[in-house]
Write a protein that holds these residues in place. Structure first.
Motif, PDB file in Angstrom:
ATOM      1  N   MET A   7       0.825  -1.199   0.000  1.00 48.85           N
ATOM      2  CA  MET A   7       0.000   0.000   0.000  1.00 48.85           C
ATOM      3  C   MET A   7       0.868   1.262   0.000  1.00 48.85           C
ATOM      4  O   MET A   7       0.581   2.233  -0.707  1.00 48.85           O
ATOM      5  N   LEU A   8       1.955   1.246   0.763  1.00 48.25           N
ATOM      6  CA  LEU A   8       2.788   2.432   0.913  1.00 48.25           C
ATOM      7  C   LEU A   8       3.515   2.815  -0.380  1.00 48.25           C
ATOM      8  O   LEU A   8       3.957   3.961  -0.519  1.00 48.25           O
ATOM      9  N   ILE A   9       3.659   1.878  -1.302  1.00 48.49           N
ATOM     10  CA  ILE A   9       4.371   2.205  -2.548  1.00 48.49           C
ATOM     11  C   ILE A   9       3.468   2.103  -3.776  1.00 48.49           C
ATOM     12  O   ILE A   9       3.960   2.118  -4.906  1.00 48.49           O
ATOM     13  N   GLN A  10       2.144   2.020  -3.570  1.00 48.80           N
ATOM     14  CA  GLN A  10       1.267   1.972  -4.737  1.00 48.80           C
ATOM     15  C   GLN A  10       1.255   3.324  -5.436  1.00 48.80           C
ATOM     16  O   GLN A  10       1.429   4.380  -4.820  1.00 48.80           O
ATOM     17  N   ARG A  11       1.049   3.304  -6.753  1.00 48.36           N
ATOM     18  CA  ARG A  11       1.169   4.520  -7.569  1.00 48.36           C
ATOM     19  C   ARG A  11      -0.044   5.435  -7.430  1.00 48.36           C
ATOM     20  O   ARG A  11       0.083   6.645  -7.497  1.00 48.36           O
ATOM     21  N   GLU A  12      -1.242   4.858  -7.252  1.00 48.16           N
ATOM     22  CA  GLU A  12      -2.466   5.644  -7.273  1.00 48.16           C
ATOM     23  C   GLU A  12      -2.741   6.295  -5.912  1.00 48.16           C
ATOM     24  O   GLU A  12      -2.343   5.765  -4.879  1.00 48.16           O
TER      25      GLU A  12
END
Length: 623
Positions: A7-12
């Motif tokens: 979650m911490l590195i998702q793009r959106e």
């Protein structure tokens, strides 16, 4: 639901309920931070936990636990002057450790930008004082931002990076215990990965970086010029609620939210100026606020930092507004929770305190003193020392779980200043001391953090005392972070420093432990006992993650004579009394470590018997 790391590195863009410490990590990702360093300390450890939830190969920045806070700051500084945006985080008293290097930063050009995240601790929830690090900002000409909740922690970090890079200057993001752990639904932006880029360190272009007499005036002028720019920026972080009241409150951070709780339906009867940057202060906003009110209350935790500045501004501008700061000593102490703010506000404007119609009755909460965990390897050390030390002997505590040895029933460790102080303090206590034995303590993490200089001093100056290094293989008190002991043996370092007398003993071997400690205390020169046993809280948690659900626990047999050593002297919380005064083992607490067996004078403690299943460990496995 995605795992935290993913979650911490998702793009959106997304929204999620998180604490402030977790929100900071997403802000690091979005803002393009490339180097993050730390030395663990509450209330900031969850920042590291969130970072470590991201797989190392997918993490968009470099992260390390450094040997201590000063080294962590210097690594981040080195990265920043090479053009990489950096961040360092640590707890309140860590600021004292970094101070020697920190006070130079504002005079340097930091092309990459640098954010210093401090976890201050009003209420001393996990610290030895209530240190107010806003004073360091003024001392060093460094701007300081103070968020009120998790959403603002995220937003202010992004702003801190933006302005830090623009002005090529350090900036402090000051959290307190409650903002670090403030949980709410936070709305995050998008993440666009960026390349690392080329290093750009250039002394001629960006320097000087050497603060010697000839350079300091130029460097200081540059720091003051940047501080003036930060003063203009601070106006952006000032928020005023205007209800056309004659009374106003100037506040910042968490106390603002507490104030809203206390005002309740009376919130429209007072105006509020909320500061987001608490140094330098937004002078224009403060002047305007003071001029439009007859009375202004300064509401701030700990010291009168904002109060002094506001009064100074009022004097310089000839403003006659009545400014009400701290009334008495109680206003200087503790967290400004709603309960505290209610008391503070009642001293000035009791009519503004909202009293709900339905009052909750007084609830009596029984105090529960802090204690060592069941199976803690430190417990046998304190148990043995409480037996063999005389009432006149001296014991010196240090920072760590083992600080709890000061409490009953052990009462071992009578003096405490800071991390690593014990060897220096014990050296002073040993001078001219012919009859009293002196023993000092160091945790293995503190040994590497700040303990080495004191040990070297004790060897060099021939001081006479016993040092007990409590080696449990982790930085236990702040959440089981790694330390250099994984790669560097403590005994090897001690030998290299010239320590002649060194013993190593597993603390569960109580008879041997007692023998070794007696030998050490009778040795008439500096000596070290390495008291070893893994942190059992960490050990049992790791076993549970592997699916090991049960261990053979202890039981009290009919041999028990109610000598009560297990409760009154060894003090493992697993041992309790029933209504008839009999001693029994609380199965919810006991971890089946067996460290207690050797302390029972009647031999009444033994492992319970049960049929071992495939996912069960024996007592031997535990050791």
């Amino acid at each position: 639901m995605k795992a935290l790391g993913d979650m911490l590195i998702q793009r959106e863009p997304f929204s999620e309920i998180v604490i402030g410490n977790t929100a900071i990590v997403r802000a690091m990702v979005e803002s393009g931070v490339k180097v993050v360093t730390s030395y663990p300390g509450s209330p900031t450890p969850e920042i590291a936990e969130a970072i470590n939830s991201i797989k190392k190969e997918e993490r968009p920045f470099y992260f390390e636990f450094s040997t201590n806070e000063k080294v962590a700051l210097e690594v981040a500084f080195g990265a920043s002057i090479n053009g990489y945006t950096s961040c360092v985080f640590f707890k309140s008293v860590g600021m004292n450790v970094v101070a020697d290097s920190f006070v130079q930063l504002s005079m340097m050009e930091l092309p990459g930008g640098m954010v210093i995240v401090i976890g201050d601790d009003p209420g001393a929830n996990s610290s030895q004082n209530e240190q107010d690090n806003r004073h360091y900002a003024r001392l060093s000409y460094t701007p300081i931002l103070e968020p009120k909740d998790a959403q603002e922690v995220y937003e202010m970090f992004l702003k801190a990076v933006e302005y830090s890079k623009k002005l090529r200057s350090p900036v402090i993001l000051r959290l307190t215990t409650h903002t670090a752990h403030f949980k709410q639904k936070v709305h995050f932006g998008s993440y666009v990965p960026s390349d690392l880029g080329l290093p750009i360190f250039n002394v001629k272009k960006n320097g000087p970086y050497i603060p010697i007499a000839n350079n300091v005036p130029v460097m200081k002028r540059k720091a003051l010029e940047k501080l003036s720019e930060w003063g203009k920026i601070s106006e952006e972080f000032a928020h005023t609620s205007k209800n056309n009241s004659k009374r106003g409150v100037i506040t910042a951070g968490l106390p603002y939210l507490s104030l809203l709780d206390v005002l309740g339906d009376n919130v429209e009867k007072v105006d509020i100026l909320r500061l987001g940057m608490v140094y330098p202060l937004p002078r224009k906003a403060i002047i305007e606020f003071l001029k439009s009110h007859e009375e202004v209350k300064i509401l701030e935790e700990l010291d009168d930092f904002i109060e002094q500045y506001v009064k100074s501004i009022a004097y310089e501008e000839g403003i006659n507004t009545k400014i009400i700061g701290k009334i008495d000593l109680d206003d200087w102490i503790g967290e400004y929770t709603p309960e505290k703010v209610k008391i503070v506000l009642k001293k000035v404007w009791p009519d503004l305190v909202y009293e709900p119609h339905k009052k909750v009755g007084n609830i009596r909460v029984i105090q529960r003193p802090p204690q060592l965990c069941p199976g803690c390897g430190h417990r046998p050390v304190f148990y043995v020392l409480s037996k063999i030390l005389s009432k006149d002997d001296i014991s010196v505590a240090d920072i760590g779980c083992h600080t709890l040895g000061f409490l009953e029933p052990y009462e071992v460790g009578q003096v405490l200043l800071s991390m690593g102080h014990s060897t220096g303090t014990a050296s002073g206590l040993s001078l001219f001391n012919k009859t009293r034995k002196v023993v000092a303590f160091l945790g293995d993490s503190t040994f590497f953090h700040a303990g080495l200089p004191g040990i070297i001093n004790a060897v060099f100056n021939n001081h006479n005392f016993t040092l007990v290094v409590m080696e449990n293989g982790t930085t236990a008190m702040t959440g089981h972070q790694d330390h250099p002991g994984r790669k560097i043996r403590i005994r090897n370092l001690l030998e290299a420093m010239g320590v002649k007398h060194i013993w190593e003993v597993d603390t569960y071997q109580i008879d041997k432990l007692e023998e070794v400690l007696k030998q050490a205390l009778d040795t008439p020169e500096f000596n070290v006992v390495i008291a070893k046993h893994p942190c059992m809280l960490k050990f049992t948690r790791e076993r549970r993650r592997k699916g090991i659900v049960k261990v053979p626990q202890m039981s009290v047999t009919n041999k028990c004579t109610l000598a009560s050593v297990c409760i009154t002297k060894f003090a493992c919380p697993s041992f309790q009394r029933d209504l008839e005064g009999r001693i029994y083992v609380n199965k919810d607490l006991c971890i089946g470590d067996g460290s207690c067996i050797g302390v029972c004078p009647s031999g009444a403690l033994e492992f319970e018997k049960f049929e071992k299943a495939d996912n069960t460990e024996s007592a031997g496995d535990l050791k």
